[in-house]
Design a protein around this motif. Sequence first.
Motif, short mmCIF file in Angstrom:
data_model
loop_
_atom_site.label_atom_id
_atom_site.label_comp_id
_atom_site.label_asym_id
_atom_site.label_seq_id
_atom_site.Cartn_x
_atom_site.Cartn_y
_atom_site.Cartn_z
N GLY A 144 16.55 5.42 61.84
CA GLY A 144 17.78 5.98 62.37
C GLY A 144 18.87 6.10 61.30
N LEU A 145 18.98 5.10 60.44
CA LEU A 145 19.98 5.14 59.37
C LEU A 145 19.66 6.25 58.37
CD1 LEU A 145 20.46 1.32 58.70
CD2 LEU A 145 21.93 2.82 60.07
N VAL A 146 18.38 6.42 58.08
CA VAL A 146 17.96 7.52 57.20
C VAL A 146 18.27 8.86 57.85
CG1 VAL A 146 15.96 8.66 56.16
CG2 VAL A 146 16.19 6.17 56.01
N ARG A 147 17.99 8.96 59.13
CA ARG A 147 18.24 10.21 59.85
C ARG A 147 19.74 10.53 59.90
NH1 ARG A 147 15.33 9.00 63.67
NH2 ARG A 147 16.87 8.26 65.18
N ASP A 148 20.58 9.51 60.00
CA ASP A 148 22.03 9.75 60.00
C ASP A 148 22.47 10.48 58.74
OD1 ASP A 148 22.27 8.42 62.42
OD2 ASP A 148 23.11 6.57 61.55
N VAL A 149 22.09 9.95 57.57
CA VAL A 149 22.55 10.57 56.33
C VAL A 149 21.82 11.89 56.08
CG1 VAL A 149 20.97 9.36 54.74
CG2 VAL A 149 23.23 10.11 53.94
N GLU A 150 20.60 12.00 56.54
CA GLU A 150 19.87 13.27 56.43
C GLU A 150 20.63 14.37 57.16
OE1 GLU A 150 15.49 15.12 57.70
OE2 GLU A 150 16.17 13.19 58.49
N ARG A 151 21.07 14.08 58.37
CA ARG A 151 21.81 15.08 59.15
C ARG A 151 23.17 15.37 58.51
NH1 ARG A 151 21.95 13.02 65.16
NH2 ARG A 151 22.15 11.00 64.12
N ARG A 155 21.47 19.84 48.55
CA ARG A 155 20.10 19.85 48.06
C ARG A 155 20.09 19.34 46.62
NH1 ARG A 155 19.71 20.30 52.61
NH2 ARG A 155 18.49 21.71 53.90
N ASP A 156 18.95 18.80 46.21
CA ASP A 156 18.77 18.35 44.82
C ASP A 156 19.86 17.39 44.38
OD1 ASP A 156 16.43 19.88 44.44
OD2 ASP A 156 17.62 21.67 44.07
N ALA A 157 20.10 16.38 45.19
CA ALA A 157 21.13 15.38 44.88
C ALA A 157 20.52 14.19 44.16
CB ALA A 157 21.80 14.91 46.16
N VAL A 158 21.36 13.49 43.42
CA VAL A 158 21.03 12.14 42.97
C VAL A 158 21.60 11.19 44.02
CG1 VAL A 158 21.44 10.36 41.24
CG2 VAL A 158 20.95 12.70 40.53
N PHE A 159 20.77 10.31 44.54
CA PHE A 159 21.18 9.41 45.62
C PHE A 159 21.27 7.99 45.07
CE2 PHE A 159 21.32 7.07 49.48
CZ PHE A 159 21.63 7.95 50.52
N VAL A 160 22.46 7.42 45.16
CA VAL A 160 22.73 6.07 44.67
C VAL A 160 22.90 5.15 45.87
CG1 VAL A 160 24.21 4.63 43.22
CG2 VAL A 160 23.92 7.07 42.68
N GLY A 161 22.01 4.20 46.02
CA GLY A 161 22.08 3.30 47.17
C GLY A 161 22.11 1.85 46.74
N LEU A 162 23.02 1.06 47.33
CA LEU A 162 23.13 -0.35 47.01
C LEU A 162 22.74 -1.18 48.23
CD1 LEU A 162 25.92 -1.97 44.88
CD2 LEU A 162 25.09 -3.12 46.93
N SER A 163 21.83 -2.12 48.03
CA SER A 163 21.36 -3.03 49.07
C SER A 163 20.72 -2.24 50.21
CB SER A 163 22.50 -3.93 49.54
OG SER A 163 21.98 -5.04 50.26
N ILE A 164 21.25 -2.31 51.44
CA ILE A 164 20.69 -1.49 52.52
C ILE A 164 20.80 -0.01 52.16
CG2 ILE A 164 22.85 -1.46 53.84
CD1 ILE A 164 21.22 -1.39 56.40
N GLY A 165 21.82 0.36 51.38
CA GLY A 165 21.94 1.74 50.91
C GLY A 165 20.76 2.14 50.03
N GLY A 166 20.22 1.18 49.27
CA GLY A 166 19.04 1.45 48.46
C GLY A 166 17.79 1.61 49.30
N MET A 167 17.73 0.91 50.43
CA MET A 167 16.62 1.13 51.37
C MET A 167 16.73 2.52 51.99
SD MET A 167 16.20 -2.52 53.34
CE MET A 167 14.68 -3.39 52.91
N ILE A 168 17.95 2.91 52.35
CA ILE A 168 18.15 4.26 52.89
C ILE A 168 17.74 5.30 51.85
CG2 ILE A 168 19.93 5.88 53.64
CD1 ILE A 168 21.39 3.41 54.87
N LEU A 170 14.95 8.14 52.55
CA LEU A 170 15.29 9.56 52.49
C LEU A 170 14.46 10.27 51.43
CD1 LEU A 170 17.10 11.79 53.65
CD2 LEU A 170 18.75 11.27 51.85
N ALA A 171 14.22 9.61 50.30
CA ALA A 171 13.42 10.23 49.23
C ALA A 171 12.00 10.51 49.70
CB ALA A 171 13.41 9.33 47.99
N VAL A 172 11.44 9.60 50.49
CA VAL A 172 10.09 9.81 51.03
C VAL A 172 10.08 10.98 52.01
CG1 VAL A 172 8.34 8.79 52.54
CG2 VAL A 172 9.33 7.43 50.68
N LYS A 173 11.13 11.08 52.80
CA LYS A 173 11.18 12.07 53.88
C LYS A 173 11.62 13.45 53.42
CE LYS A 173 13.08 12.46 58.58
NZ LYS A 173 14.03 11.85 59.55
N ARG A 174 12.57 13.50 52.46
CA ARG A 174 13.21 14.77 52.10
C ARG A 174 13.32 14.92 50.59
NH1 ARG A 174 16.32 17.32 56.04
NH2 ARG A 174 16.48 18.94 54.44
N PHE A 175 12.23 15.32 49.97
CA PHE A 175 12.28 15.52 48.52
C PHE A 175 13.11 16.73 48.14
CE2 PHE A 175 9.37 19.07 48.50
CZ PHE A 175 8.50 18.82 49.56
#
Length: 262
Positions: A72-79, A87-100, A104-109
């Motif tokens: 659900g958290l991945v889907r939130d930021v995906e939407r 598109r073609d972003a660099v995604f920087v995630g810290l702690s739970i943000g890194g899990m997100i 997201l990388a697995v789901k939306r390359f």
Amino acid sequence: MKMADLGDVQLHYRVDGDPHGVPIVFANSLGTDLRLWDAVVPLLPPGLRIIRYDKRGHGLSSLPRPPYTMGGLVRDVERLLDMLEVRDAVFVGLSIGGMIAQGLAVKRFDIVRAMVLSNTGAKIGTPEIWQQRIDAVREGGIEALADATMERWFSRDFRARPEMLLWRNMLTRTPADGYIGCSQAISGTDFYTPTSGLRLPTLGIAGSEDGGTPPDLVRETTELVPGSKFHLIRRAGHLPCVEKPEEYAQVLTEFLREVGHI
């Protein structure tokens, strides 16, 4: 400040930098909001469209009732990113943000072309540890966890500074349902298999005094992705972007150059 109405959740977000620049997305940790990156953003190079947001149950975003899931958290930021046509972003995630970031990388390359896994893991803690924290919050509020959390978040030197109180207050003012929901999402997540299948430029960043996601965990997770790089920020805890923003921004900028994002 802007609000994205996604139907079941409303996400607070902001965009800085060049509105027509190449996108970089930041996702923050449990118990913090998008101000986590305030010291880093001004140090980034020009030409970036810098997108930050508050997870559900945090900051100025809405507060759905738990439980939450990592999906659900991945889907939130995906939407959110689809709404912003990212598109073609660099995604920087810290702690739970890194899990997100991993999810997201697995789901939306098509959205994530490179990722920074900061102070995170493919799996963080155990269900037992997370249940203990959830129970403590239900019984005594987030205040019951605050002192122990500050020890995990920050080095001894930083904990002696008055600025530490800013982050303690941010934590304790996080809605209990938001903290509990995201804790449930972390507890139920094991990304070792999906992350090991990723093939994209990846940088891991760890803090030498991180009591939440120790350097060995961050390195192990980063090395699941072939060709990844790892950087250790010394004399910093779980939030090195707060304690060492200059070094953090420098390492991040070098990575952006290496992957051709700037």
